[in-house]
Design a protein around this motif. Structure first.
Motif, PDB file in Angstrom:
ATOM      1  N   LEU A  38      11.118   9.838  -5.960  1.00 53.99           N
ATOM      2  CA  LEU A  38      10.918   9.728  -4.515  1.00 53.99           C
ATOM      3  C   LEU A  38      11.228   8.319  -4.002  1.00 53.99           C
ATOM      4  O   LEU A  38      11.745   8.160  -2.892  1.00 53.99           O
ATOM      5  N   LEU A  39      10.924   7.322  -4.811  1.00 60.13           N
ATOM      6  CA  LEU A  39      11.120   5.933  -4.392  1.00 60.13           C
ATOM      7  C   LEU A  39      12.463   5.354  -4.844  1.00 60.13           C
ATOM      8  O   LEU A  39      12.740   4.188  -4.601  1.00 60.13           O
ATOM      9  N   LYS A  40      13.252   6.200  -5.550  1.00 61.13           N
ATOM     10  CA  LYS A  40      14.599   5.816  -5.987  1.00 61.13           C
ATOM     11  C   LYS A  40      14.585   4.558  -6.875  1.00 61.13           C
ATOM     12  O   LYS A  40      15.316   3.595  -6.647  1.00 61.13           O
ATOM     13  N   TRP A  41      13.753   4.593  -7.897  1.00 60.57           N
ATOM     14  CA  TRP A  41      13.733   3.504  -8.873  1.00 60.57           C
ATOM     15  C   TRP A  41      15.007   3.561  -9.708  1.00 60.57           C
ATOM     16  O   TRP A  41      15.659   4.607  -9.826  1.00 60.57           O
ATOM     17  N   LYS A  42      15.302   2.432 -10.330  1.00 56.87           N
ATOM     18  CA  LYS A  42      16.468   2.420 -11.206  1.00 56.87           C
ATOM     19  C   LYS A  42      16.174   3.238 -12.463  1.00 56.87           C
ATOM     20  O   LYS A  42      15.011   3.445 -12.844  1.00 56.87           O
ATOM     21  N   ARG A  43      17.235   3.640 -13.134  1.00 55.88           N
ATOM     22  CA  ARG A  43      17.109   4.501 -14.312  1.00 55.88           C
ATOM     23  C   ARG A  43      16.299   3.799 -15.407  1.00 55.88           C
ATOM     24  O   ARG A  43      16.522   2.636 -15.716  1.00 55.88           O
ATOM     25  N   VAL A  92       2.687  -2.676 -12.261  1.00 52.54           N
ATOM     26  CA  VAL A  92       1.883  -1.771 -13.084  1.00 52.54           C
ATOM     27  C   VAL A  92       0.393  -2.059 -12.890  1.00 52.54           C
ATOM     28  O   VAL A  92      -0.422  -1.132 -12.817  1.00 52.54           O
ATOM     29  N   LEU A  93       0.027  -3.325 -12.784  1.00 51.91           N
ATOM     30  CA  LEU A  93      -1.376  -3.682 -12.550  1.00 51.91           C
ATOM     31  C   LEU A  93      -1.859  -3.152 -11.201  1.00 51.91           C
ATOM     32  O   LEU A  93      -3.014  -2.735 -11.075  1.00 51.91           O
ATOM     33  N   ARG A  94      -0.998  -3.170 -10.192  1.00 53.42           N
ATOM     34  CA  ARG A  94      -1.395  -2.616  -8.884  1.00 53.42           C
ATOM     35  C   ARG A  94      -1.688  -1.125  -8.992  1.00 53.42           C
ATOM     36  O   ARG A  94      -2.689  -0.633  -8.461  1.00 53.42           O
ATOM     37  N   TYR A  95      -0.811  -0.396  -9.684  1.00 52.90           N
ATOM     38  CA  TYR A  95      -1.032   1.043  -9.826  1.00 52.90           C
ATOM     39  C   TYR A  95      -2.343   1.316 -10.575  1.00 52.90           C
ATOM     40  O   TYR A  95      -3.141   2.176 -10.181  1.00 52.90           O
ATOM     41  N   ARG A 154       0.806  -1.225   0.000  1.00 52.28           N
ATOM     42  CA  ARG A 154       0.000   0.000   0.000  1.00 52.28           C
ATOM     43  C   ARG A 154       0.842   1.280   0.000  1.00 52.28           C
ATOM     44  O   ARG A 154       0.427   2.282  -0.587  1.00 52.28           O
ATOM     45  N   GLY A 155       2.004   1.275   0.655  1.00 49.96           N
ATOM     46  CA  GLY A 155       2.799   2.491   0.701  1.00 49.96           C
ATOM     47  C   GLY A 155       3.318   2.889  -0.676  1.00 49.96           C
ATOM     48  O   GLY A 155       3.032   3.982  -1.187  1.00 49.96           O
ATOM     49  N   GLU A 156       4.069   1.984  -1.289  1.00 48.93           N
ATOM     50  CA  GLU A 156       4.639   2.249  -2.611  1.00 48.93           C
ATOM     51  C   GLU A 156       3.545   2.386  -3.672  1.00 48.93           C
ATOM     52  O   GLU A 156       3.594   3.277  -4.527  1.00 48.93           O
ATOM     53  N   THR A 157       2.531   1.521  -3.589  1.00 51.56           N
ATOM     54  CA  THR A 157       1.442   1.572  -4.569  1.00 51.56           C
ATOM     55  C   THR A 157       0.638   2.853  -4.436  1.00 51.56           C
ATOM     56  O   THR A 157       0.291   3.492  -5.434  1.00 51.56           O
ATOM     57  N   GLY A 158       0.351   3.243  -3.202  1.00 47.07           N
ATOM     58  CA  GLY A 158      -0.443   4.454  -2.988  1.00 47.07           C
ATOM     59  C   GLY A 158       0.248   5.699  -3.499  1.00 47.07           C
ATOM     60  O   GLY A 158      -0.382   6.550  -4.145  1.00 47.07           O
ATOM     61  N   LEU A 159       1.554   5.809  -3.233  1.00 47.98           N
ATOM     62  CA  LEU A 159       2.294   6.990  -3.688  1.00 47.98           C
ATOM     63  C   LEU A 159       2.357   7.032  -5.208  1.00 47.98           C
ATOM     64  O   LEU A 159       2.065   8.067  -5.830  1.00 47.98           O
ATOM     65  N   THR A 160       2.730   5.908  -5.827  1.00 48.60           N
ATOM     66  CA  THR A 160       2.865   5.882  -7.291  1.00 48.60           C
ATOM     67  C   THR A 160       1.527   6.089  -7.975  1.00 48.60           C
ATOM     68  O   THR A 160       1.403   6.915  -8.896  1.00 48.60           O
ATOM     69  N   ALA A 161       0.516   5.339  -7.543  1.00 48.19           N
ATOM     70  CA  ALA A 161      -0.806   5.468  -8.163  1.00 48.19           C
ATOM     71  C   ALA A 161      -1.375   6.858  -7.957  1.00 48.19           C
ATOM     72  O   ALA A 161      -2.010   7.425  -8.855  1.00 48.19           O
TER      73      ALA A 161
END
Length: 396
Positions: free
Chosen positions: A327-332, A173-176, A97-104
């Protein structure tokens, strides 16, 4: 010729023309069959081929035939929206929920704001974009949300083609998209809120919650072979109840699916059922949608509005996902891939815009511009994301 014969001519056109275009021009890479069907619906409608050949249009798409097509289209889209609700994986969303909520949230709010800005520009132009029953805020929010939509069912189809569906990136991606789909229908309910029917809508929410609890308990107790029948009965009843309450039958159909646990149904059967609906009856809905397009504001103005909405939609989605990635420091490169995968709009956006048109929130010209935006956004997805995935494949 009898009405039945003319109806069958219309069905022949609906099924054959998009398929022949799709196969003949090999459009699969940039335009899946569903996108070709949408575009053919626009071309076969009154604004293009109907204007060029009015005798053809008046003969084939006469009122009795359109009523027959609309009956098939209504049932088809109800089933499709119901399946989209079932496919929401709310358990996975909750676990992350944390990562999904922020991204979505960023992937939804940023294009929503960009789209609201585009809607404001359209209102200032005075071209008749707003519907007869809309307040300016309803039109602005409706157009903004149309720019923010991601079509979960079409996303599933594209992820399958890219062999990402069962991979970690595809599941993320489906979660978002799932969380955004819930927000889309919630905003739609707010736009359609009818203060004259507020009592009915309150009754709907209370009784729907009680019935949803009961149907969830029932579905796990009956044989698996009976669950499809029970689900369709539940869907039709919820759609009828929602329409009576002053919302829209498609809101009821979506909610009827969203409260069902996806694990209740066999995954392979669900995939087959969705694909068969897309193959056999959804083309009728696309054609019916095309018959509602209109170029009353002028062709240049409609294309200009479509371009404005496309820029707001694509730019807003990419900006929102890029912010989440930072914000979540994803890879390039990851934000670029996810941002383009979330551009798929075709079906859910069309359904969303159709409801706004039905309720008089947007005009036919604004609906046409939204339809062109949805097709353009979806057509851009594969050509933009496939090279990136080839150059930088995600982990298995």
């Amino acid at each position: 010729m009898s009405i039945t014969e003319i109806y069958l001519i219309a069905m022949l056109i609906i099924i054959a023309v998009p398929y022949l275009v799709w196969r003949g021009f090999k459009t699969e890479y940039f335009a899946p069959l569903v996108v070709v069907q949408i575009l053919c619906g626009i071309l076969l409608g009154p604004g293009v081929l109907g204007a060029a050949f009015p005798a053809y249009y008046n003969f084939v798409f006469q009122p009795d035939v359109i009523r027959m097509l609309n009956g098939v289209a209504t049932w088809a889209v109800m089933i499709f929206v119901w399946i989209a609700g079932i496919e929401l994986d709310l358990k996975s969303v909750w676990r992350n929920r944390g990562e999904t909520g922020l991204t979505a949230g960023l992937a939804l709010v940023t294009p929503l704001l960009f789209g609201c800005g585009a809607a404001w520009i359209m209102l200032q132009s005075g071209q008749g974009w707003i519907g007869p029953n809309a307040a300016p805020w309803q039109f602005t929010l409706g157009i903004g949300m149309a720019c923010a939509v991601t079509a979960l069912p079409i996303l599933v189809v594209l992820l399958e083609k890219l062999t990402l569906l069962r991979m970690p990136l595809g599941q993320r991606v489906l979660r978002y998209a799932s969380l955004d789909d819930i927000a889309i229908w919630g905003v739609l309910a707010a736009i359609l809120l009818d203060w004259e029917r507020i009592g009915r809508q309150g009754i709907f929410l209370v009784l729907f919650a009680a019935m949803a609890y009961a149907i969830r308990k029932l579905m796990v107790r009956i044989p698996s072979s009976d669950r499809w029948y029970a689900g369709l009965i539940w869907m039709a009843g919820a759609a009828l109840f929602a329409d009576w309450a002053g919302l829209h039958f498609m809101v009821g159909a979506f909610l009827a699916g969203a409260i069902l646990d996806r694990d209740t149904f066999d995954e392979a059967q669900m995939d087959l059922f969705r694909n068969h609906i897309l193959l056999a009856v959804m083309p009728v809905y696309f054609l019916s949608t095309g018959l509602r397009t209109e170029w009353g504001a002028g062709g240049a103005a409609v294309f200009g509005a479509a371009g404005l909405l496309l820029a707001a939609s694509v730019g807003g989605k990419l900006a929102g996902v890029a912010a989440a990635g930072h914000l979540l420091k994803w890879k390039r490169g990851e934000a670029w891939q996810i941002g383009w995968l979330l551009q798929t709009k075709a079906l859910i956006m069309i359904i969303f815009a159709s409801i706004l048109l039905d309720r008089g929130i947007i005009s036919n010209a604004a609906f046409t511009a939204s339809l062109l935006m949805a097709a353009g956004s979806t057509m851009l997805t594969m050509p933009m994301v496939a090279p990136s995935l080839k150059k930088d494949p995600p982990p298995a």
